[in-house]
Design an enzyme around this catalytic site. Structure first.
Site, mmCIF file in Angstrom:
data_model
loop_
_atom_site.group_PDB
_atom_site.id
_atom_site.type_symbol
_atom_site.label_atom_id
_atom_site.label_comp_id
_atom_site.label_asym_id
_atom_site.label_seq_id
_atom_site.Cartn_x
_atom_site.Cartn_y
_atom_site.Cartn_z
ATOM 1 N N VAL A 11 0.827 -1.212 0.000
ATOM 2 C CA VAL A 11 0.000 0.000 0.000
ATOM 3 C C VAL A 11 0.859 1.258 0.000
ATOM 4 C CG1 VAL A 11 -1.675 1.308 1.370
ATOM 5 C CG2 VAL A 11 -1.950 -1.158 1.094
ATOM 6 N N ASN A 211 -15.085 -4.272 2.474
ATOM 7 C CA ASN A 211 -14.478 -5.585 2.221
ATOM 8 C C ASN A 211 -15.410 -6.721 2.629
ATOM 9 O OD1 ASN A 211 -12.224 -4.691 0.976
ATOM 10 N ND2 ASN A 211 -10.820 -5.031 2.663
ATOM 11 N N LEU A 253 -19.289 -11.089 -8.859
ATOM 12 C CA LEU A 253 -20.224 -12.203 -8.906
ATOM 13 C C LEU A 253 -19.633 -13.356 -9.712
ATOM 14 C CD1 LEU A 253 -23.707 -10.419 -9.364
ATOM 15 C CD2 LEU A 253 -22.837 -11.574 -7.323
ATOM 16 N N GLY A 260 -9.486 -15.191 -1.321
ATOM 17 C CA GLY A 260 -8.265 -15.275 -0.521
ATOM 18 C C GLY A 260 -7.612 -13.908 -0.525
ATOM 19 N N CYS A 263 -6.440 -9.182 2.136
ATOM 20 C CA CYS A 263 -7.430 -8.284 2.752
ATOM 21 C C CYS A 263 -8.692 -8.985 3.223
ATOM 22 C CB CYS A 263 -7.825 -7.189 1.765
ATOM 23 S SG CYS A 263 -6.572 -5.922 1.640
HETATM 24 C C1 UDX Z 1 -9.471 -6.476 -2.145
HETATM 25 C C2 UDX Z 1 -10.425 -5.306 -2.436
HETATM 26 O O1 UDX Z 1 -10.988 -5.467 -3.738
HETATM 27 C C3 UDX Z 1 -9.710 -3.991 -2.308
HETATM 28 O O2 UDX Z 1 -10.616 -2.923 -2.518
HETATM 29 C C4 UDX Z 1 -9.116 -3.921 -0.914
HETATM 30 O O3 UDX Z 1 -8.444 -2.702 -0.698
HETATM 31 C C5 UDX Z 1 -8.175 -5.080 -0.683
HETATM 32 O O4 UDX Z 1 -8.884 -6.300 -0.879
HETATM 33 P P1 UDX Z 1 -7.592 -7.823 -3.492
HETATM 34 O O5 UDX Z 1 -7.491 -8.689 -2.276
HETATM 35 O O6 UDX Z 1 -6.354 -7.328 -4.128
HETATM 36 O O7 UDX Z 1 -8.475 -6.517 -3.161
HETATM 37 O O8 UDX Z 1 -8.352 -8.653 -4.600
HETATM 38 P P2 UDX Z 1 -9.813 -8.755 -5.252
HETATM 39 O O9 UDX Z 1 -9.678 -8.543 -6.705
HETATM 40 O O10 UDX Z 1 -10.789 -7.936 -4.548
HETATM 41 O O11 UDX Z 1 -10.109 -10.313 -5.031
HETATM 42 C C6 UDX Z 1 -10.175 -10.878 -3.729
HETATM 43 C C7 UDX Z 1 -10.494 -12.327 -3.786
HETATM 44 O O12 UDX Z 1 -11.832 -12.547 -4.209
HETATM 45 C C8 UDX Z 1 -9.638 -13.143 -4.751
HETATM 46 O O13 UDX Z 1 -9.352 -14.378 -4.140
HETATM 47 C C9 UDX Z 1 -10.517 -13.332 -5.963
HETATM 48 O O14 UDX Z 1 -10.209 -14.470 -6.705
HETATM 49 C C10 UDX Z 1 -11.880 -13.439 -5.305
HETATM 50 N N1 UDX Z 1 -12.993 -13.051 -6.173
HETATM 51 C C11 UDX Z 1 -13.137 -11.748 -6.549
HETATM 52 C C12 UDX Z 1 -13.913 -14.003 -6.579
HETATM 53 O O15 UDX Z 1 -13.804 -15.203 -6.244
HETATM 54 N N2 UDX Z 1 -14.976 -13.612 -7.339
HETATM 55 C C13 UDX Z 1 -15.158 -12.322 -7.726
HETATM 56 O O16 UDX Z 1 -16.154 -12.047 -8.397
HETATM 57 C C14 UDX Z 1 -14.207 -11.363 -7.330
#
Ligand code: UDX
Length: 438
Positions: A11, A211, A253, A260, A263
């Site tokens: 960050v 989140n 969705l 995972g 965050c």
């Molecule tokens: C997230 C938030 O999006 C961000 O705003 C915050 O500041 C930090 O956490 P990040 O962890 O980098 O960001 O990834 P993100 O793209 O949000 O995906 C998180 C997890 O959800 C991943 O494991 C991803 O595979 C999963 N995911 C995401 C899904 O399974 N389906 C989706 O539709 C979206």
């Protein structure tokens, strides 16, 4: 404007480089001397698309520098950001605030000019009050204010998210600090990004609520996917059908192996702890955490079932190829990656695992020493009894399935991210299973 960024991790580094790119004068500080040394040499501590170039151009322009010395770096900064880690505290899941408080203490000991202290680290409600108390006690008479400014950066898309945010949230109580924060974000403000001022506690909670809501959305569609499999529906059609309703929205969705990363798992857990402390249960988030945890391992069972359905029998001794290990593409981050639970579930039944990930193998290897890491997807699938797509890297979307088919021992493909077209893959002779689709 002079900005000090304390903490040069994910960050801090992305935010610092982007602020410098806006024209501010930024110094990124970190206690880890080897990290700072590497940054001086242009070596990034993380893999993030576009970051190395952004850092390089701003260092060259003289707007971005790195230091291990907090005292001298914050001297004439008008805004001092705290962007250190707040990992889950071992044992109880509360956010560990020791790094944040240690920085506050150091700021108190070294600051003499008026400055706004900005908490960018994800911190539970009330942390800003404590940071303020530490600085007030340590530096009586100092003109300062503590504001909350959570980040909403997605790994792999962090620079775009920083420069084109849906909103900027600033929890600030007074006029002076609001003015400073408006200056900090002026370039985005001019670009019409909404700057939302709230109270400090609201801002702290917004981050967790955002989140937790996104984690809920993902978990909801994941459970719908399971139901789709049972009733013969297609989760992608269901997601599109509900997502076109503006009140629901189409993003987050995508059904998959569970969320995972750095965050969602940590922040949902910390929110549960805050709710517990205030005796205000958040039962939906409790369910989300439980459902997501059990889902990751359940994906291992999905693979075992696919092998059996294809006539392969027991998984013991079978060679299974994993494509992708990181929690999502375009990152080397393995924190809470579903692959970890999937690997364990498959090792538990005696499978032999081979994996390839474009960026994550270095971080993954110590977490899964039994898995053989290889240099390409084609090498991983050679002789495999089943191929499992775990992370949707672009390289796997465009993989030559015909070539893969020639290399495998048997054509069993488990697609945990729904990237392939079932009809096409089946027509090519694969036993294909995906998530929430017939
Ligand atoms: C997230 C938030 O999006 C961000 O705003 C915050 O500041 C930090 O956490 P990040 O962890 O980098 O960001 O990834 P993100 O793209 O949000 O995906 C998180 C997890 O959800 C991943 O494991 C991803 O595979 C999963 N995911 C995401 C899904 O399974 N389906 C989706 O539709 C979206």
């Amino acid at each position: 404007m002079k900005i000090a960024m304390v903490g040069s991790g994910y960050v801090g580094l992305v935010s610092g480089a982007c602020f410098a790119d806006f024209g501010h004068d930024v110094v990124c500080i970190d206690k880890d001397a080897s990290k700072i040394e590497r940054l001086h040499a242009g070596i990034m501590p993380i893999y993030e698309p576009g970051l190395a170039e952004l850092v390089d151009s701003n260092v060259r322009a003289g707007r971005l520098s790195f230091s291990t010395d907090l005292a001298s770096s914050i001297k004439d900064a008008q805004a001092i950001f705290i962007a250190v880690g707040t990992p889950s505290r071992r044992g109880d899941g509360h956010a560990d605030l020791s790094y944040v408080y240690a920085v506050a203490q150091e700021i108190a000991e070294n600051l003499s000019n008026p400055a706004v202290i900005v908490t960018k680290s994800t911190v539970p409600v009330g942390t800003g009050d404590e940071v303020e108390r530490i600085i007030r006690d340590g530096a009586p008479g100092l003109q300062f204010a503590v504001v909350s400014n959570p980040e909403f950066l997605r790994e792999g898309a962090a620079i775009g998210d920083f420069k084109r945010p849906d909103r900027i949230v600033v929890g600030a109580e007074g006029e002076w600090e609001r003015g400073v924060m408006t200056e900090v974000y002026r370039p985005l403000f001019l670009n019409k990004a909404p700057l939302l001022f709230t109270g400090r506690r609201s801002s702290e909670l917004i981050k967790y609520a955002a989140n937790a809501f996104l984690a809920t959305k993902i978990t909801f569609i994941n459970e719908m996917a399971d139901l789709c499999e049972k009733v013969g529906a297609d989760v992608q059609d269901v997601a599109r059908g509900i997502g076109l309703d503006n009140r629901i929205g189409s993003k987050f969705l995508h059904a998959g192996p569970g969320y995972g990363g750095s965050c969602f798992p940590k922040d949902t857990l910390a929110l549960l702890k805050t709710a517990e402390d205030y005796a205000s249960p958040v039962r939906i988030v409790e369910a989300v955490v439980r459902v997501n945890d059990s889902r990751k391992r359940a994906m291992g069972r999905k693979v075992i079932e696919a092998i059996a359905e294809a006539g392969g029998g027991e998984p013991r001794g079978k060679k299974i190829a994993l494509l992708g290990l990181t929690f999502k593409p375009n990152t080397d981050d393995m924190r809470d990656a579903p692959s970890i639970a999937i690997v364990q579930a498959l090792l538990d039944v005696g499978a032999e695992l081979v994996a390839y990930d474009p960026e994550g193998m270095e971080a993954a290897a110590p977490l899964m020493p039994e898995v053989t890491m290889v240099k390409s997807a084609y090498e991983a699938v050679t002789g495999a009894d089943a191929v499992v797509l775990v992370t949707e890297w672009d390289a796997f979307r465009g993989i030559d399935l015909e070539r893969v088919g020639q290399l495998v021992n048997s054509r069993v493909l488990v697609d945990l991210r729904n990237v392939y077209d079932p009809a096409e893959v089946r027509a090519a002779g694969w036993h294909y299973s995906s998530v929430g689709r017939k």
